[in-house]
Structures are given as structure tokens and as C-alpha cells.
Motif scaffolding. Structure first.
Motif, PDB file in Angstrom:
ATOM      1  N   ASP A   1     -42.499  13.256  27.519  1.00  0.00           N
ATOM      2  CA  ASP A   1     -41.779  11.984  27.600  1.00  0.00           C
ATOM      3  C   ASP A   1     -40.319  12.107  27.167  1.00  0.00           C
ATOM      4  O   ASP A   1     -39.946  12.981  26.380  1.00  0.00           O
ATOM      5  N   ASP A   2     -39.530  11.159  27.670  1.00  0.00           N
ATOM      6  CA  ASP A   2     -38.174  10.838  27.188  1.00  0.00           C
ATOM      7  C   ASP A   2     -37.075  11.755  27.715  1.00  0.00           C
ATOM      8  O   ASP A   2     -35.913  11.581  27.354  1.00  0.00           O
TER       9      ASP A   2
ATOM     10  N   HIS B   1     -40.611   6.129  33.062  1.00  0.00           N
ATOM     11  CA  HIS B   1     -40.700   5.756  31.639  1.00  0.00           C
ATOM     12  C   HIS B   1     -39.598   4.744  31.298  1.00  0.00           C
ATOM     13  O   HIS B   1     -39.093   4.745  30.175  1.00  0.00           O
TER      14      HIS B   1
ATOM     15  N   HIS C   1     -35.611   2.893  27.965  1.00  0.00           N
ATOM     16  CA  HIS C   1     -36.611   3.052  26.908  1.00  0.00           C
ATOM     17  C   HIS C   1     -36.630   1.850  25.934  1.00  0.00           C
ATOM     18  O   HIS C   1     -36.652   2.019  24.707  1.00  0.00           O
TER      19      HIS C   1
ATOM     20  N   PRO D   1     -42.674   2.542  27.092  1.00  0.00           N
ATOM     21  CA  PRO D   1     -42.157   3.179  25.872  1.00  0.00           C
ATOM     22  C   PRO D   1     -43.002   2.782  24.656  1.00  0.00           C
ATOM     23  O   PRO D   1     -43.321   1.603  24.476  1.00  0.00           O
TER      24      PRO D   1
ATOM     25  N   HIS E   1     -42.979  15.379  23.676  1.00  0.00           N
ATOM     26  CA  HIS E   1     -41.646  14.882  24.052  1.00  0.00           C
ATOM     27  C   HIS E   1     -40.696  16.048  24.301  1.00  0.00           C
ATOM     28  O   HIS E   1     -40.597  16.949  23.466  1.00  0.00           O
TER      29      HIS E   1
HETATM   30 ZN   LIG Z   1     -40.888   7.415  25.236  1.00  0.00          ZN
END
Ligand SMILES: [Zn+2]
Length: 250
Positions: A74-75, A125, A129, A165, A219
Motif C-alpha cells: 500500500d501507499d 487506494h 489517502h 485508507p 507498505h
Molecule cells: Zn494506505
């Protein structure tokens, strides 16, 4: 030899069961006209009133009893950490799902194309966020639609998975992602790597929690992810030696 595993099923991984689009026509034999029967009322479905679209609950685990894990990142994308993750996944022949933040993806279009070109899935995503529970429906739609557009431009196809998120789902987010052709994916294994608790703790948490069908949350963006990368380097070969394969569900 490759451990790369294609997504096991095209059907919804976890359905809400009772909310499926079952058609009355499929469960009822065709009506046989009977000259003696009274006229039946017209069907209840009115063309002016569309049937509400069923909204899936998030998928938290794969429906697998085999040693199969979905690794999710993620991210990102992040210009420092994402290439390091990609190199590890390439080394082990693992296909993963990257839940990308739209504004990061827009900053790193080449990296987004590289993720897709290596066979990983690009997933949505949101654009910035945010906590989606605090946004209006129009703002939620903007967060999701802009991100899907950027990912589609990079991969040539729209994303099919969405993750809120923080895992902070809301009815509006679930409905909007469904409207935009995405299904919601949560996770079942969270080593809290984003908090940088130390490589060994991230590694231990993953190895203790993983079981067949786990969806693992890691992440590759949003801060210094060197602990996450060191943990991946440690735990991926252990899982592989233990007979686990990896999938990016479709
Ligand atoms: Zn995230």
C-alpha cells in the motif's frame, strides 16, 4: 520453476451471499400457460425503477485451503522503496497487488508502468489517502475516479480492486467503488509495518499470523519503508520454503 500463481477464481472471492443478483427466472420453472388459470398480474419489475446494485463487503481472506497468500503493498509508488520491493518480487517470482495512491502514481508514471509490466496488479487506494468517512459522496467519487483514470492510463485496463485508507470503509465508499467497477479488499495479516516497529517484529508478526488464504498488508510508500523491505527479504523465503505460493487475485 515458478511460484507465480494466477488468481484462482474469476467469481467473487467472498460474496455477501444473500445479496447476490439471483434472478427469479432462474429459480422458477417457465410458466406454462393454462387456459383455466386466472390472468396473472404483470411482473413486479418496473423498467422505471432499476434494481439496486449489490454492494460487496470487503474481502479479508482468500477462499483457499491451499498454502496460498495474497501479498498487498500500500501507499506507493515510492521512487526509493517500490523498486526495491519489485526486485525482491522478481527474485522470488511473486505476483502481488499494489494499492497505489493516485497522486503518487501521477508523480511516478514510469514506476506505475513498471509495476504493471512485471505482472503485478494495480489497485486503487484513493487519490490523497484521506479518511473517506469524512468526505461527501462527490468527494469520495473524485478520490476514486481520478485514481482509476491514472491507473488505467498506465496499465491499459481499469483497476478491479479498491482499498479504503486505514481500512476505514464507509457505505458511500463501498457503493462508489462498486459503481466504478471495483471490489473492496481488506486484509487478514497486518504486521503494522507502517509504524516501523523493527524488521524482526514485522517478520515475526507475518510468520506467526500467515495461514492458507491470508491477505498480507505491507507498505512500500508513505514513509521510510526500509524495515518493510528487510522484513520481506527475511520472511518471503521462509514462506516459500514452507510451501506457500503467492497470488494476485483477479
Ligand atoms: Zn494506505
Amino acid at each position: 520453476m515458478t511460484l507465480l500463481t494466477v488468481g484462482a477464481c474469476g467469481a467473487p472471492l467472498v460474496g455477501s451471499g444473500d445479496a447476490g443478483p439471483a434472478s427469479p427466472a432462474s429459480s422458477t420453472p417457465a410458466a406454462v400457460p393454462s387456459p383455466s388459470a386466472a390472468p396473472e398480474p404483470a411482473p413486479v419489475l418496473s423498467p422505471a425503477k432499476p434494481v439496486p446494485r449489490a454492494v460487496d463487503d470487503p474481502v479479508y481472506e482468500l477462499p483457499s485451503t491451499d498454502k496460498l497468500v495474497a501479498l498487498t503493498l500500500d501507499d506507493g509508488p515510492d521512487p526509493t522503496h517500490t523498486p526495491a520491493v519489485l526486485a525482491l518480487l522478481r527474485k522470488y517470482g511473486i505476483r502481488a497487488t499494489f494499492f497505489l495512491v493516485g497522486e503518487n502514481a501521477a508523480d511516478q508514471p514510469g514506476l506505475v508502468r513498471e509495476i504493471a509490466a512485471e505482472g503485478h496488479h494495480l489497485a486503487n487506494h484513493t487519490w490523497t489517502h484521506p479518511d473517506l468517512r469524512r468526505l461527501s459522496e462527490a468527494q469520495v467519487r473524485d478520490e476514486l475516479a481520478r485514481t482509476s483514470d491514472v491507473l488505467q492510463a498506465a496499465a491499459g485496463k481499469p483497476p478491479t480492486w479498491f482499498r479504503a485508507p486505514g481500512g476505514d470503509w464507509s457505505p458511500v465508499a463501498l457503493r462508489t467503488s462498486s459503481d466504478l467497477g471495483m471490489r473492496p479488499m481488506g486484509w487478514s495479516v497486518d504486521p503494522r509495518d507502517w509504524a516501523r516497529p523493527g524488521t524482526s517484529l514485522i517478520t515475526d508478526r507475518v510468520l506467526k499470523a500467515v495461514r492458507p488464504g491470508s491477505i498480507v498488508l505491507n507498505h512500500d510508500g508513505g514513509g521510510d519503508r526500509s524495515q518493510t523491505i528487510a522484513a520481506l527479504r527475511a520472511y518471503l523465503p521462509v514462506l516459500i520454503d514452507d510451501g506457500y505460493g503467492f497470488t494476485a487475485p483477479r
